[in-house]
Structures are given as structure tokens and as C-alpha cells.
Design a protein around this motif. Sequence first.
Motif, short mmCIF file in Angstrom:
data_model
loop_
_atom_site.label_atom_id
_atom_site.label_comp_id
_atom_site.label_asym_id
_atom_site.label_seq_id
_atom_site.Cartn_x
_atom_site.Cartn_y
_atom_site.Cartn_z
N SER B 59 -0.58 -3.59 1.68
CA SER B 59 -1.87 -3.77 2.33
C SER B 59 -1.58 -4.49 3.64
O SER B 59 -1.42 -5.71 3.68
CB SER B 59 -2.81 -4.59 1.45
OG SER B 59 -3.02 -3.93 0.23
N SER B 60 -1.45 -3.71 4.70
CA SER B 60 -1.11 -4.22 6.03
C SER B 60 -1.22 -3.06 7.00
O SER B 60 -1.45 -1.93 6.58
CB SER B 60 0.33 -4.76 6.06
OG SER B 60 1.27 -3.70 6.08
N GLU B 67 8.28 -4.16 9.68
CA GLU B 67 8.93 -5.46 9.47
C GLU B 67 9.61 -5.49 8.10
O GLU B 67 10.69 -6.07 7.95
CB GLU B 67 7.88 -6.58 9.56
CG GLU B 67 8.46 -7.97 9.34
CD GLU B 67 7.48 -9.08 9.71
OE1 GLU B 67 6.38 -8.77 10.22
OE2 GLU B 67 7.81 -10.25 9.50
N PRO B 217 14.60 -14.02 4.92
CA PRO B 217 13.46 -14.44 4.11
C PRO B 217 12.35 -13.39 4.08
O PRO B 217 12.09 -12.74 5.08
CB PRO B 217 12.97 -15.71 4.81
CG PRO B 217 13.49 -15.63 6.20
CD PRO B 217 14.74 -14.82 6.15
N LYS B 218 11.75 -13.21 2.92
CA LYS B 218 10.60 -12.31 2.79
C LYS B 218 9.87 -12.66 1.51
O LYS B 218 10.47 -13.21 0.58
CB LYS B 218 11.02 -10.84 2.74
CG LYS B 218 12.01 -10.50 1.61
CD LYS B 218 13.28 -9.99 2.20
CE LYS B 218 14.44 -9.91 1.27
NZ LYS B 218 15.71 -9.87 2.03
N PHE B 219 8.62 -12.36 1.46
CA PHE B 219 7.86 -12.59 0.23
C PHE B 219 6.81 -11.49 0.08
O PHE B 219 6.97 -10.60 -0.73
CB PHE B 219 7.23 -13.99 0.24
CG PHE B 219 6.78 -14.42 -1.12
CD1 PHE B 219 7.66 -15.02 -2.00
CD2 PHE B 219 5.47 -14.20 -1.55
CE1 PHE B 219 7.26 -15.38 -3.28
CE2 PHE B 219 5.06 -14.57 -2.82
CZ PHE B 219 5.96 -15.16 -3.68
N TYR B 220 5.78 -11.53 0.92
CA TYR B 220 4.71 -10.53 0.81
C TYR B 220 5.27 -9.12 0.99
O TYR B 220 4.84 -8.19 0.32
CB TYR B 220 3.64 -10.82 1.87
CG TYR B 220 2.44 -9.92 1.81
CD1 TYR B 220 1.50 -10.06 0.80
CD2 TYR B 220 2.24 -8.92 2.76
CE1 TYR B 220 0.39 -9.22 0.74
CE2 TYR B 220 1.13 -8.09 2.71
CZ TYR B 220 0.21 -8.25 1.70
OH TYR B 220 -0.89 -7.42 1.64
N PHE B 221 6.21 -8.96 1.91
CA PHE B 221 6.76 -7.63 2.19
C PHE B 221 8.06 -7.36 1.42
O PHE B 221 8.81 -6.46 1.77
CB PHE B 221 7.01 -7.48 3.70
CG PHE B 221 5.75 -7.39 4.51
CD1 PHE B 221 4.80 -6.41 4.24
CD2 PHE B 221 5.50 -8.27 5.55
CE1 PHE B 221 3.63 -6.31 4.98
CE2 PHE B 221 4.33 -8.18 6.31
CZ PHE B 221 3.39 -7.21 6.02
N ALA B 238 2.51 -5.61 -6.35
CA ALA B 238 2.99 -6.98 -6.50
C ALA B 238 1.87 -7.98 -6.22
O ALA B 238 1.74 -8.99 -6.89
CB ALA B 238 4.17 -7.24 -5.57
N PHE B 239 1.06 -7.66 -5.20
CA PHE B 239 -0.05 -8.55 -4.84
C PHE B 239 -1.33 -7.73 -4.79
O PHE B 239 -1.29 -6.51 -4.60
CB PHE B 239 0.23 -9.23 -3.49
CG PHE B 239 1.56 -9.93 -3.48
CD1 PHE B 239 1.77 -11.05 -4.28
CD2 PHE B 239 2.62 -9.46 -2.73
CE1 PHE B 239 3.00 -11.70 -4.31
CE2 PHE B 239 3.86 -10.09 -2.75
CZ PHE B 239 4.05 -11.21 -3.55
N THR B 240 -2.46 -8.42 -4.93
CA THR B 240 -3.75 -7.72 -4.95
C THR B 240 -3.82 -6.68 -3.83
O THR B 240 -3.75 -7.03 -2.66
CB THR B 240 -4.91 -8.72 -4.79
OG1 THR B 240 -4.71 -9.79 -5.71
CG2 THR B 240 -6.25 -8.06 -5.06
N PRO B 241 -3.95 -5.41 -4.19
CA PRO B 241 -3.96 -4.36 -3.17
C PRO B 241 -5.36 -4.16 -2.58
O PRO B 241 -6.35 -4.60 -3.15
CB PRO B 241 -3.55 -3.13 -3.96
CG PRO B 241 -4.11 -3.38 -5.33
CD PRO B 241 -4.04 -4.87 -5.55
#
Lengths: 384, 384
Positions: B59-60, B67, B217-221, B238-241
Amino acid sequence: MRKEYLITPGPTPVPPEVLLAQAKPIIHHRTAEYTKIFVEVLEGLKYIFETKNDVILFSSSGTGAMESAVANLFSAGDKVIVTANGKFGDRFIQICEAYGLDLIKLEYPWDQVVSPADIEKNLNDNEDVKGVFVTQSETSTGVLNDVKTIGEIVKDTDAVLVVDSITGIGAVETKTDEWHLDVVMTGSQKGLMLPPGLAAVSVSEKAWKMSKSSNLPKFYFSWDKAKAALDKKEPQNAFTPAVSLIVGLRESLKMMKEEGLENVIKRHAALAKAVREGVEAIGLELFAPPEGRGSAVTPVKVPEGVDGKAIPKTMSTKYGVTIAGGQDHLVGKIFRLGHLGYYDRFDITTSLSALEMTLKELGYDFEMGASLKAAQDVLMKELG
Amino acid sequence: MRKEYLITPGPTPVPPEVLLAQAKPIIHHRTAEYTKIFVEVLEGLKYIFETKNDVILFSSSGTGAMESAVANLFSAGDKVIVTANGKFGDRFIQICEAYGLDLIKLEYPWDQVVSPADIEKNLNDNEDVKGVFVTQSETSTGVLNDVKTIGEIVKDTDAVLVVDSITGIGAVETKTDEWHLDVVMTGSQKGLMLPPGLAAVSVSEKAWKMSKSSNLPKFYFSWDKAKAALDKKEPQNAFTPAVSLIVGLRESLKMMKEEGLENVIKRHAALAKAVREGVEAIGLELFAPPEGRGSAVTPVKVPEGVDGKAIPKTMSTKYGVTIAGGQDHLVGKIFRLGHLGYYDRFDITTSLSALEMTLKELGYDFEMGASLKAAQDVLMKELG
């Protein structure tokens, strides 16, 4: 025919007005028409955040906004205090670790609040702490942490206070400026009554200053890029925004403004109280401690002898009422009734009614109707 | 009353079926109902990407997916070849620099294609190159780079090939597997006919292997987090879509499947050809070189003596037709007519008609109707 009810702490139900606004033909994001909407949205967010700080919007889930705070404020090796008393506090720990920060972890059992005194002590003992992370409203447990008191503690130090208010904003008081909350974030699918896909983060002067020395890599979540676009004569987004959600957000912010923030928060408090008194009236126990109960979601302990996983399952498959179960080690041990965003009195009676029918079916012994009666008493008293 | 027409290369018009699908009450993303939709969407994306590789959804905007390729594949100091012949090639350079990679930049004038031979030479001269970045369809200029040939060159090296196909997928052939494109990304507001807010990226075995040693480093992506959620028995995010967009995406993918990918691409080729022959028929010059013209957008040089900025402005304010101007150093020098996604014959005649009226008003001398006639000839011949 079966009607479906969403009683979870996010995604939360979206008002029909907002759903329909999103169904309008898409507009381009570099036009005067879009700018007008965007500016209105920014003003609305400042009203809801109770802030004069910049508010930055990302097209992402709330986690993206959390990550943006870490990546924009700090440098590898920076010392930070991260508090955690639930799944989303844990997430801040994970993000800070992913970015190579030096963590002082203050971890608490999930049914306890974060201790402001612990933060104060650790700030005193570590003068080089650059940030303090707190989850205001722990969605996983319903626990509300006292960010007002924590703000008082952090404000006179060199550290910035980062507050995850993803299920706080629009449900409980979150006085960003008055309480000295440097960085505050929320997600669209929560109190803002929107589908998921947007996250907002407010940034104080102190936080902007600290961000200038950050050397962590970032691009999409760069605050500087967002700020450069915001500061244009016609404010813009750095990257193509989720236009339909922003158009929807204008509608939901308008609704919140019409109701008045104070009333929005009062409504949430009343609904939460009604749920709490309702479940207690049928002998169930609340998970969150009395000194820290939020208004977004009410986690309830599964009563002995009842299959914990069967509660959400039966409510959903038989009654069309989707609630949330426990997360991580609380799976099967608690269930969570949401009342965040677009909820009124009768969403509460619906939730409790479906819960009673389900518990009866699962063999739990209680007086049918008692939770409804208790909730009604609260609702009539609190909301008139 | 005035009707509005969106003739830009993103956001692109969204079909009414898709708009309405998004207006349905929101569903929770950890339910069987959502999983069913999500699985259908993943299958649909693989069909459109022509791949058996994993496809990850974020979601981006598309930039987030770009990125993600940098942050997941490489480590600080890794040597990569980044090609750029437009604004979005430049963006890959900026992202790679933000993450501290060691760049070999192959930059070209914006009206030229990327040279596969240059890539080959640089791969031969630098055995330690770990990645090659190419923009397949340069949205800023309409230039199409030959990723098929580049895929042949990169496949036998240790480097992974990263392809920005944000305005390629669904408009021109993008045979991910057959052409050895390791990482391919697109955005929702392009060929997928959706509002902005989602990005998709496909990841080959070779890319997965390289990602294992990445230390950025990465988390959301994070691809690993996305993959762990995808590989669950009931695939998840992984995260709320952005649930409403994913529900919409199911509809648009269904439409594309019904038309057939080959026909979708044929339609885009015909519309692009009609626009090209149309504008040439009134004496205008195309910006992109004959050997590299995509099907998503047609950039046209502003004719001498005409105010370049006035063209999009007049088309929009007087005729309700929103087109795109030039970006960066091409502001005022070109204008861009989009035909990506939900476009058919008469969107082309609308665009050209509004363009003719505008040019006439701005004093450009040409035979009125000539572009329409030329376009019609192409459309009847190519589409029957």
C-alpha cells in the motif's frame, strides 16, 4: 440475506457518505481541484490532532508512519527508550532494531500500563537518550498509556517523544501541542473512519530540528521530501497520493468537525463504558487495568470453560458480526470488541447481543439480556 | 454542466465498475472473505506480469516499490548500474544514492533510449556489479527502453535486473519470466485502472537469493515480511492493506482478463499509434525517438511560437480535458497525452479534438480536423 457488521478496531466501518465520495471519478493530484481538497484535509487533520505542527500524509498503513519517525529522526547507534506493553509497542522495538538504534527497552506485561516514572528514571540515568517511544492506545489490549504525563517528563530533555496514536486520535483526548507530543501518528482505517491506505504524522519544531542530523536512509517516507511538497505555494504530496482516500478523508473530517472533536471523544467514552459495563454485567472480566482503559476497543477475557477461538468464529460465521480475537500470546485468551470511529449506540447493542447469543450457544452460563440492559443504562445516561 | 476528461499517464480514469466496487462496505483483512479476494488478485497480477514469480503488493505509490527493490536487494556500498533517460530513471539514482550504493550511472538525453551495449560493456568491465536498474517505460518522456534485450545481457551475470514498469505493465509487452526480468514493479493508477495507493513488485528466484545477504534497513517495505504473510495457508498482507483498492483491483484485473492481455496490449498500441499519426498530421513533432516509443503516453513537442504552458492550461480550464505538461527541464517544451488503462477509440478523438481547439485558439496554424481524420484511419484499421 444476512447483514454484516464490522466490530473490529480497524478496519472500522466507513460511513456511506465517505464510501460514495471515493467512488467519484478520479482527479489528478497536480491540479487546483486536488490542492483545494488536500489543503482542507490538512486543516482537518490539525484540528483532530489538536496541533499547529505540520501534519504529513503518507499513502501507507500506520506502520509506514511509525517507520518514518525512526528513519527521519535518528542515526544508527542513537540511544532511544522504547516502551512496550502490547503488540504495537513491540513493533516500535522491531523497527528501531531494524534501523540499528541502541535501545533501552521498557517492557511491561500486556495488561499493565507503561510507567512514566520508569521513563523519567531512564532519562535521568541516560543523558544521551534522543527519543522516547510510547504507544498511546494499544490496539492489541485496549490499554491506554498516559502520554500527557510522559509529555511533561520528556519536554525538558533533549529527547523527542514519539507517540503511536493509531487508535488514539479521534477516540481519546490527544492534545498534541498542549501535551508536548513531538511526533504523533494515526492511520486512516481507525478514528478517521476511512478504508486503510493512509497514515498521518505530526512533527513538532523540536522533532524537525532533530531530523536535520539523521543519517538513516529514507526516500518514500522522507519527511523532508513531504515538507518540501507541503511548502509549495499550492501544497502537494511528494509522491502520487492515494487520491480516492484523500477525497474520502475530506468527507470524514467534515463529519468529525460537524460533530465537534469534544463530542466525538465523549461519544467514544460513552460507547466504551457501555461495552465495559455490559460485559461485566454478564460476569465477564475486562483485560485492561482500570487505570488504563482506552475508548477504541474493549478486550475481554474468555471465560473459563469456553473455547476462546470459537467466540469470534461463531459471531462471524453464524451472526455476521466480525470482532477481533487476541493477538500473539493472547490468541484464544481474549476477544476484542471494537467501537472506534463510525459507531453509535446501536452498534453497541448489536455487538453485545451477538456476543450473548454466541456465549449462550457455547455453553456459558449467564442471564440473557443483562449486558444489553447495562449498556442501555450507560448510553441513556451518558449520551442522553 | 461540463464533463471532465482525464488524459494523463497516471492517475488514469477508473472504470465505473471499479469505482463502485470500492464503495462497498469495508471488510476486514484477516477474514476468509478477504483472503479469497487477495488470492484472486495475486493470480491476476501474475497473469498481467506474465510471471510465475511471487508478486508482492504494497500500500504505497510506485516509488515505494522502487525503494523496496533497493532496500531489499543490496547492502551499503554495493555496486550497481543505474540507467536514466528521464525523471523516473533519475528517481532510481536518487533512491540508490539515499541508500549509499556505489553507482555506475548511465545517463542519456531524455529523447534517447538506454543503450543495451553500454550496459553490457559496464557489466564486462565491472564483475562486481550486483544490480542493473532500467526504466522500461519512461512516463516523463514516453520513451520505451528495450528491457528484453537488456534481460538477455544481464541474465548470465551475477547481477539482478530491476525494471520500473510502472507505465509499462498493461500497456506494452512485459514478459517478466521469458525476458529474465528479476524484479518488475508497477503502480495501481496506471495500466491497472485503479486509483493510486497500491504498488506491485515481482521477485525472481535470483532476486530472492540476492536479498538474503542485504543488510540495508527496511521494515514496511520488507520483502521477507511480505513473503512470510503470502506463504501462510491463508495468504495475507504483512501490514493492514488498502482493502478498498484491493477490492477494486480484483474488478479491474477481471476486466483485463476478459479482454485478454494480448488484446489489452494491442489496444494500447493502436491508441498510441492513432495519437502519434494524429499529431503528426497537424504538423506537430513527437518527442520520443522512433526506436523507443511506448504505448502509455505520447509526448509532443510544443510548436514554435506557441506558449507551451498554455496548452495544458487551456485544455483543462476551457475544455475540461486534463493532460500532462513536461516535467523538470521539459516544462513548457512538451505536453503529454495519456492513453494508459481505461481508454478506447473515442478518448483519443476527444483528446485530439480538444488539442486542435486549443491550438487554434493559441494561434497555431494547421488544418482543423486533420488529426482526427488521421487517428480515425488508424483506429479503424488497427481495431476493426
